[in-house]
Design an enzyme around this catalytic site. Structure first.
Site, PDB file in Angstrom:
ATOM      1  N   SER A 126      99.243  47.484  27.794  1.00  0.00           N
ATOM      2  CA  SER A 126      98.867  46.399  28.688  1.00  0.00           C
ATOM      3  C   SER A 126      99.805  46.375  29.904  1.00  0.00           C
ATOM      4  O   SER A 126      99.958  47.381  30.583  1.00  0.00           O
ATOM      5  CB  SER A 126      98.880  45.074  27.918  1.00  0.00           C
ATOM      6  OG  SER A 126      98.348  44.020  28.663  1.00  0.00           O
TER       7      SER A 126
ATOM      8  N   ASP B 145      87.781  46.743  24.634  1.00  0.00           N
ATOM      9  CA  ASP B 145      88.738  46.083  25.520  1.00  0.00           C
ATOM     10  C   ASP B 145      88.066  45.872  26.867  1.00  0.00           C
ATOM     11  O   ASP B 145      87.908  46.798  27.654  1.00  0.00           O
ATOM     12  CB  ASP B 145      89.985  46.952  25.668  1.00  0.00           C
ATOM     13  CG  ASP B 145      91.065  46.315  26.530  1.00  0.00           C
ATOM     14  OD1 ASP B 145      90.819  45.231  27.105  1.00  0.00           O
ATOM     15  OD2 ASP B 145      92.152  46.907  26.642  1.00  0.00           O
TER      16      ASP B 145
ATOM     17  N   HIS C 266      91.272  43.808  23.565  1.00  0.00           N
ATOM     18  CA  HIS C 266      92.541  44.220  24.163  1.00  0.00           C
ATOM     19  C   HIS C 266      93.682  44.215  23.155  1.00  0.00           C
ATOM     20  O   HIS C 266      94.586  45.053  23.217  1.00  0.00           O
ATOM     21  CB  HIS C 266      92.867  43.295  25.338  1.00  0.00           C
ATOM     22  CG  HIS C 266      94.074  43.711  26.114  1.00  0.00           C
ATOM     23  ND1 HIS C 266      94.185  44.941  26.722  1.00  0.00           N
ATOM     24  CD2 HIS C 266      95.242  43.054  26.380  1.00  0.00           C
ATOM     25  CE1 HIS C 266      95.353  45.033  27.327  1.00  0.00           C
ATOM     26  NE2 HIS C 266      96.017  43.905  27.138  1.00  0.00           N
TER      27      HIS C 266
END
Length: 373
Positions: free
Chosen positions: A151, A318, A351
């Site tokens: 991320s 995601d 995610h």
């Protein structure tokens, strides 16, 4: 598998100012960090793990001061795990501006003698990477074996290859993107407005008032948490299940289990996270865009990283940092004839999949680290 055990955080102070992308500087700051494993004789086995939005330096093991507090990537980092601490010396650093020990908005501004609050300088991904590079150098490490992150941490890993190209050999970027989409910036802005408009925010100087803008933090976390999950995972876990097995016909009380879950996540977050830190970190996410300096040409941005080796990983569900964004990175690297491996993992978790122990995902990570030289 075994854990790295109980870990004691360390601190490193820097008297030399850190010059920031904004033109401001951070003077006299401290970084908190943890290490796992043993640095070898020629200091060639070090791996830096970069943390995401609400994580910290506590990557693996149990925090010495917080019994039961397990590191946020403990399933990946440790003896015999994909990032094996019996082979690698792993470093986790808390970035400046955070609220987990490194100098941040709640610390004293030497210019005023009061907490920085909203006066803490705006920091970027590039600023964090520069701060990390200083600490790594102080540890006697001339070149990292790898920089790894998921991320926002993945953005930092990418930035390392652009700003400190000679100081790492491998980049592992997971569930990340070369920049935020307009939709992602929009989510961040709504979350920030929830905090800024909380009456307890006091323009960012709420410390002096002895209050915390918990209402804003709760809403910000609820918004963010929705984006970390996939529709499939939310449906499988909660569906339309009612909290009390019957409708209460209320517009304000909790009716559905998903509402209860989001409120719980918001309440928990508001008890430990700093509101100014949330503003700073989401802005750093917004600003990251290495292609901007090259007229939007990501391939041109990555030209400097030709000699590095990359692993890029994405997850099918995601939607915050979709596989398409990872493929943009891969395409730019391939255009520069960079050695890059790409894995698109079919996973239902959205995610948050990068934090979970998915066997296919961990298999990819393990194989890459085992081949790493």
């Amino acid at each position: 598998m075994r854990s790295v055990g109980v870990v004691v955080p360390q601190t490193m102070h820097f008297a030399e100012p850190l010059r920031l992308q904004s033109g401001a500087q951070l003077a006299d700051y401290t970084l908190v960090y943890e290490t796992y494993g043993t640095l070898n004789a020629d200091a060639s086995n070090a791996v830096l793990v970069c943390h995401a939005l609400n994580a910290s330096h506590h990557v693996a093991g149990e925090h010495a001061d917080q019994p039961g507090s397990t590191g946020w990537w403990d399933n990946l980092v440790g003896p015999g795990k994909p990032l094996d601490t019996e082979r690698f010396f792993v470093i986790g650093i808390n970035n400046p501006g955070s609220c987990f020990g490194s100098t941040g908005p709640m610390h004293t501004n030497p210019a005023t003698g009061q907490p920085y609050g909203a006066d803490f300088p705006v920091v970027t991904v590039e600023d964090w990477v520069d701060a990390q590079a200083r600490l790594v150098e102080r540890l006697g490490i001339r070149q990292l074996a790898a920089v790894v992150g998921g991320s926002l941490g993945g953005m930092q890993a990418l930035a390392w290859t652009l700003r400190h190209t000679d100081k790492l050999r491998h980049c592992v970027a997971v569930a990340t993107a070369p920049s935020l989409s307009a939709q992602n910036i929009a989510f961040n802005e709504v979350a920030r407005r929830a905090i800024i408009t909380d009456p307890d925010f006091h323009g960012g100087h709420f410390y002096a008032h002895g209050v915390v803008p918990k209402r804003g933090l709760r809403v910000a976390r609820m918004i963010g948490h929705i984006t970390y999950l996939s529709d499939d995972s939310m449906e499988a876990k909660f569906g339309r299940e009612l909290r009390d097995n019957k409708l209460g016909y209320s517009t304000q009380d909790i009716e559905f289990q998903i509402e209860s879950y989001l409120r719980y996540q918001g309440d928990k977050f508001s008890e430990y996270f700093d509101a100014n830190t949330y503003l700073l970190i989401t802005r750093a996410l917004d600003y990251f865009d290495p292609a901007r300096a090259f007229g939007g040409d990501l391939s041109a941005a990555f030209k400097v990283a030709r000699e590095k080796k990359f692993l890029v990983v994405s997850f099918t569900t995601d939607w915050r940092f979709s596989p398409a964004r990872s493929r943009e990175i891969v395409k730019a690297l391939v255009h520069n004839r960079v050695d890059v491996s790409y894995a698109e993992i079919e996973a239902p978790h959205g995610h948050d999949a990068f934090l979970l122990e998915d066997p296919r995902y961990h298999g990819v990570m393990r194989a890459y680290f085992e081949r790493m030289t």
